[in-house]
Structure formats: C-alpha cells, structure tokens
Write a protein that holds these residues in place. Sequence first.
Motif, PDB file in Angstrom:
ATOM      1  N   UNK A 197     -20.574 -69.513  11.851  1.00 16.67           N
ATOM      2  CA  UNK A 197     -19.368 -69.098  12.568  1.00 16.67           C
ATOM      3  C   UNK A 197     -19.230 -69.715  13.954  1.00 16.67           C
ATOM      4  N   UNK A 198     -20.332 -70.233  14.473  1.00 11.74           N
ATOM      5  CA  UNK A 198     -20.226 -70.905  15.774  1.00 11.74           C
ATOM      6  C   UNK A 198     -19.793 -72.358  15.599  1.00 11.74           C
ATOM      7  N   UNK A 250     -13.924 -62.152  13.419  1.00 15.70           N
ATOM      8  CA  UNK A 250     -13.168 -63.026  14.315  1.00 15.70           C
ATOM      9  C   UNK A 250     -12.544 -64.124  13.451  1.00 15.70           C
ATOM     10  N   UNK A 251     -11.295 -63.920  13.063  1.00 11.02           N
ATOM     11  CA  UNK A 251     -10.700 -64.809  12.067  1.00 11.02           C
ATOM     12  C   UNK A 251     -10.594 -66.251  12.553  1.00 11.02           C
ATOM     13  N   UNK A 252     -10.468 -66.426  13.859  1.00 14.64           N
ATOM     14  CA  UNK A 252     -10.425 -67.797  14.381  1.00 14.64           C
ATOM     15  C   UNK A 252     -11.764 -68.494  14.140  1.00 14.64           C
ATOM     16  N   UNK A 253     -12.855 -67.744  14.312  1.00 12.35           N
ATOM     17  CA  UNK A 253     -14.181 -68.326  14.063  1.00 12.35           C
ATOM     18  C   UNK A 253     -14.368 -68.644  12.587  1.00 12.35           C
ATOM     19  N   UNK A 254     -13.872 -67.767  11.725  1.00 12.25           N
ATOM     20  CA  UNK A 254     -13.974 -68.023  10.289  1.00 12.25           C
ATOM     21  C   UNK A 254     -13.160 -69.248   9.897  1.00 12.25           C
ATOM     22  N   UNK A 306      -4.722 -68.035   5.106  1.00 11.34           N
ATOM     23  CA  UNK A 306      -4.421 -66.829   5.888  1.00 11.34           C
ATOM     24  C   UNK A 306      -4.553 -65.561   5.040  1.00 11.34           C
ATOM     25  N   UNK A 307      -3.947 -65.508   3.824  1.00 12.69           N
ATOM     26  CA  UNK A 307      -4.153 -64.322   2.987  1.00 12.69           C
ATOM     27  C   UNK A 307      -5.640 -64.044   2.679  1.00 12.69           C
TER      28      UNK A 307
END
Lengths: 284, 284
Positions: free
Chosen positions: B7-8, B66-70, B47-48
């Motif tokens: 995730x990083x 953290x959806x941005x990290x995913x 996104x879904x």
Amino acid sequence: MRVLAFLDGTLADPEAAHLRVDDLGLLRGDGVFETILVVDGRPRELRPHLERLARSAAMLDLPEPDLAAWERAAQVVIDNWSGPSEIALKLVYTRGIDGDPEAKPFGFALGVEIDEKVQRARVEGVAAITLERGIEPDLAERAPWLLLGAKSISYGVNMAALREAGRRGASDVIFTAADGTVFEGPTSTVVLARDKTLYTPPATIGILPGTTQAALFRGAERAGWSVKVEPLNVSDLTEGEGLFLASSVRKLTRVHTLDGVALTDSSAIHAELAAAYESEYAIS
Amino acid sequence: MRVLAFLDGTLADPEAAHLRVDDLGLLRGDGVFETILVVDGRPRELRPHLERLARSAAMLDLPEPDLAAWERAAQVVIDNWSGPSEIALKLVYTRGIDGDPEAKPFGFALGVEIDEKVQRARVEGVAAITLERGIEPDLAERAPWLLLGAKSISYGVNMAALREAGRRGASDVIFTAADGTVFEGPTSTVVLARDKTLYTPPATIGILPGTTQAALFRGAERAGWSVKVEPLNVSDLTEGEGLFLASSVRKLTRVHTLDGVALTDSSAIHAELAAAYESEYAIS
C-alpha cells in the motif's frame, strides 16, 4: 513470547515473514487449525486434537496430515518454550500456493501466551449473548460442502459474532438456530449443568466435537455426574444450575449473564467441575 | 507472472515470504478482498471494486481502507506487468497480527495471470450444479454478524462448494436456499436472460452486489435490453433463454448444463451480451 516450528521440526522466528501472500490459507481461508492447551510442558488432549485436525482436513479435501510430523512440531514448540507455564499451541494447515499444481500444503505449530482476557474469563466468567447462526440443525448431514463441524480457518463469522457481543456489552456468544436449537460458541462448546447431569449438543447438528468438553465429561463422570449428549434448546440454558463454555485455552468458563440477564450463581458448581476436569491431568 | 505491490507503493517479490504466520487474515480468515480484471493496462470497474472493498471492511469492523493508497498499489502492479494483456488483480486486506494491540492491517495488490481454465470457461461455458447455501434470504438484514454480502477471505465454504461441483462432474455452483431462492455463485453473480430482459437477485438477500453484473446491465440496457433486479427461484433458471455467471475475471460465462441437464443453447445471446459488456470498455 511466541515459538514457531515447522513440520520438518525446524524452529523459526515467529516475528519474521514465512508465508507468501498467495497462499490459499490467506487468499481463501482454505485450511484448518487446532488450538491446544499446554500446561507445564504437557499438551492436553493432543491425540483428540490431532485426530480432529485430520477430520477437518478430510472435510476440506486437504492431503491427509502426517500426524507424527504435527506431533513433532508441537513438541519442538514445547521444548523451546521458556515463557509462562501455559501455552496456547496453534496448529495451522493450509492448502498452499494458489495456482501452483505442485503446491504443497503449508503447516506450522505456533505457541503463544494465554491472553490476559482469557485468564480473567476463567476466573470471573463471562457475559454471553445468543446469536442466530443462520443454519438449521439438519444441514450438516445433507450439505457437507458447508463444512459444518470442520475447524476451518474461514473463521470470519466467528470473529464477527464476538465483535457483535462486544457491541452488546458481552464478551461471548452462543450460536442458535431459528427454532431455538443451541449450537456452540464461536470458539467453544456449550455445556449445561442440571440436576447433577452435564448436557452438550451432539456434533451431528453441525458443530465441532469439543476436546475440552469430552475431557470434562470424563472427569465429571468419575466424580459422580451423569453426562448426556443431546439437543438443547435456548430455553434450557437458563433452567440449569450452571451454563459453561468449554474450550482448550479457556478451559471451563462460567457464563454468569446470558442476553443481559444474570444467571443463578454457578461458582460452586464451576469449582467442582473445574476440579473434575483438572483431575484428568493430575500427575499420579 | 505475478506482480506484488504494497500500500505504500513499493513493489515486492511475489515468490518471497511477506506474511507472519500470526496474521489474523491467515489464523482467522479475518479480512476482505477484491479481484479486478485489468485489460490492456486498464482496470475494469476499479471504483466499484474499491467501494465494495470499503463496504466489506466496514462490515468486518476493519479500519477504513485508504482508497487512494489501494488505487496506487493497483497502479504499481499494472505499471510493472509485462505478462499477457489481461491481469487478475487481487486486493487483500487483513486485520494484521494477532494479539498485538498496535497491530496494523496488512494489505497488498497482487497481479496474476488469468487461469487457463477460466479462459476456457469464457469460451465454452460451464456445467453448474445448484447447492443449498444453508441460509434463508431474510437473514442478511437481521443477522449482520453472518457477514452475508461481505467479500471476506473466509471463503472456505465457497471453495468446498466448487470441489463438490467437481465431484459431480460440473465446474461451478449456484447457491440456493431451501425454499428455492437463488443466491449467487461461490465466485460469481447469477444472471438470467428471458424475453430480452436480464434478471439478477437483489443484494439484500445476502449476496454480493456484482461489479461485472452491474457493468453488463449498463451495457445491455444501452443495447436495448430491459434489466430487473428481483428474487429468482431455482425453477426460473431453466425457463430463460440464457443462464450466466458474471464475475470479474470470467466476465460473462454461459451455463450450458444445470444439475446435469443441458440448457437451451445460449451461444447467440451470450455473444450479444458479451459484446454489450465489452462496449462498456471500448476506447472511443
């Protein structure tokens, strides 16, 4: 402390990574486990635990576990333990790497300390709630693909039920069917004491046969109790002199409150039954 | 090939060990996942999928992802992929180390190749069997602790159902209730085509809302089909012109045989619907 051993008898660092991310045990909860209580270096009910691991593995179509290797791994953990007198010894057995036709199962024995919360529950008892398990008691026999009665690592629902208990001010759960049939706890076997008789539901309804409950029943019989394995209804649970949850690491835990209602004080019966259970492991 | 990212945003060797054995994802199946189809470097329904990951996490009381990290981890996998044009991109999110009060969730994105068996199923269709899921359609709302509709990694029953299909000479499953209500496949959404209308059961009965089914429904509507989300009974399944299983990596798969009985040939409808689905991703 934690002690980790693999099936070839090697010790490993429990704080290091040992598992690929594509192990089916992780990706699909595709594996089985056991948790064994070790006291003063002696594993309790080792053979029944190993046999149950083998039964669970068969239900999941996993390769038959080499029980001698599992026993050796367990012993390596015990021999290398330098922590408190009790160990919660976990055996975990997964299907191995996803998509690899040559994949070998992955297995290990991990010793951990007994959680402080568990130690407190042994002494103080617990408040429990009943929660519907969503299945009916006749399912296990007609729908083996539901893995009812297998100790699978797909334990998400059991964990969710315990969190639900927490939200309702309790710390444990007794699963029931819509018709009131009593199943089991998420990590324990239900035992009811009434009129000098111990009751527990039959495994045929789709629950795990309890290793600790079996040891308790043996000890209690020797202490003059009758024991019966028969279906229980949720209405029975408040009509005995003692309601207990039996599990390896928690031993026999008193339920003092069920669905918010205080039960009759079962401390004396608990002490008597706990002694009967411990007598199974007395060094003669 | 396999490509692994954390995730990083760091890449890692997918054939190395990255997970401790005491991660709750492994010990208790305590985590959630998604599988996303990536075609020519473009993830479908990203996104879904991410939103469903977040919903599943909420149902398991996991920290909000953290959806941005995913999304970044997914992109790192895609950017570093040099294999075939399609990737099955798995996102896995677990509760982390057991017994560690400071435990952080563990998460990763793993790209793998599309299984040869899946590719064949897309073309040839599959034989499926119906299997009882052991739950009733009204359970999901009254028993959230059963995690119905969460995409949890406690997937052992789904895998066992697929093995049962194999024993019966089939390769897929449609789960049903005792009353005949149709739920879903172990890894797919059920879609029925009848009279130029597509049907799929509502998620409220305790099934996963399908990302591929939703994309298909959008495409089919644009192609002049009607779509209905309503309860289906097992008796409906043989009365349409086409029965399909929709899932990210298998796209829309034709069921050619149900419980050993050949269904009406749906090849033409399948081609039409597959084109409608693909049109959602056409580069304009």
